[in-house]
Scaffold this motif. Sequence first.
Motif, short mmCIF file in Angstrom:
data_model
loop_
_atom_site.label_atom_id
_atom_site.label_comp_id
_atom_site.label_asym_id
_atom_site.label_seq_id
_atom_site.Cartn_x
_atom_site.Cartn_y
_atom_site.Cartn_z
N UNK A 47 0.80 -1.16 0.00
CA UNK A 47 -0.02 -0.14 0.17
C UNK A 47 0.73 1.37 -0.05
N UNK A 48 1.80 1.30 0.93
CA UNK A 48 2.83 2.39 0.81
C UNK A 48 3.61 2.66 -0.48
N UNK A 49 3.95 1.51 -1.14
CA UNK A 49 4.32 1.69 -2.35
C UNK A 49 3.53 2.34 -3.36
N UNK A 50 2.31 1.69 -3.32
CA UNK A 50 1.34 2.26 -4.20
C UNK A 50 0.89 3.80 -4.11
N UNK A 51 0.71 4.21 -2.85
CA UNK A 51 0.50 5.60 -2.63
C UNK A 51 1.59 6.57 -2.82
N UNK A 52 2.60 5.99 -2.05
CA UNK A 52 3.78 6.99 -2.21
C UNK A 52 4.49 7.07 -3.72
N UNK A 53 4.15 5.84 -4.39
CA UNK A 53 5.09 5.73 -5.89
C UNK A 53 3.98 6.58 -6.79
N UNK A 54 2.49 6.45 -6.50
CA UNK A 54 1.75 7.32 -7.27
C UNK A 54 1.70 8.63 -7.05
N UNK A 55 1.95 9.09 -5.94
CA UNK A 55 2.21 10.61 -5.43
C UNK A 55 3.46 11.15 -6.21
N UNK A 56 4.74 10.16 -6.13
CA UNK A 56 5.94 10.61 -6.77
C UNK A 56 5.69 10.75 -8.16
N UNK A 57 5.06 9.81 -8.77
CA UNK A 57 4.85 9.92 -10.35
C UNK A 57 3.88 10.98 -10.69
N UNK A 58 3.31 11.50 -9.92
CA UNK A 58 2.14 12.43 -10.25
C UNK A 58 3.01 13.70 -9.90
N UNK A 59 3.85 14.18 -8.90
CA UNK A 59 4.66 15.26 -9.03
C UNK A 59 5.67 15.33 -10.04
N UNK A 60 6.33 14.38 -10.44
CA UNK A 60 7.26 14.44 -11.49
C UNK A 60 6.88 14.60 -12.66
N UNK A 61 5.69 13.91 -13.00
CA UNK A 61 4.87 14.01 -14.36
C UNK A 61 4.44 15.72 -14.39
N UNK A 62 4.07 16.27 -13.28
CA UNK A 62 3.40 17.66 -13.28
C UNK A 62 4.60 18.46 -13.68
N UNK A 63 5.70 18.38 -13.06
CA UNK A 63 7.00 19.25 -13.16
C UNK A 63 7.56 19.00 -14.49
N UNK A 64 7.46 17.85 -15.20
CA UNK A 64 8.13 17.61 -16.35
C UNK A 64 7.08 18.12 -17.46
N UNK A 65 5.81 18.08 -17.35
CA UNK A 65 4.70 18.67 -18.28
C UNK A 65 4.76 19.96 -18.09
#
Length: 152
Positions: A47-65
């Motif tokens: 669960x921590x992997x899903x939640x933290x991993x998803x949050x990190x992917x969202x943040x990095x994607x927003x920055x790169x976009x």
Amino acid sequence: MKTIGHRKDLIGFLYIVTFFIGILSFIVGILYCVHHNNFNGRTIIDLLFCIIGGAVMIIVSVFELKCFFSTKPNAICADNEKMSVNGDKFSITDIVDVSYKRAKSRYCRYNYGEVIIYTRFNTYHVKNIADCEYVSKRITKLMYEKKNSSLE
């Protein structure tokens, strides 16, 4: 003005897909937490992997976009005397140096990347440029042609 360097549009699609995968992972982790009351050690790690991993992917994607969309589709243009980099215009004779950095991963180097143009007054960084090596060499050629023609 004639376009010398354009933005690599497929990269934007990749960042959008990554953004939606991050959202999906984050939502799945939250929904699993809400609907299941019995946890063991392995489930909490997942669960921590899903939640933290998803949050990190969202943040990095927003920055790169944000970086991707800050580059115009026709990022580098030139005519006989002037050059435009993301809408900023300057004289070709003001260019001092041009360099590039290819995008790379752990195992390969890509054909797109960043072009850096140094002028007497400013430095211009343009990311996500397709065929950045060719664009850099073309700008360098223009720079030397203009400087040599102004000496004659």
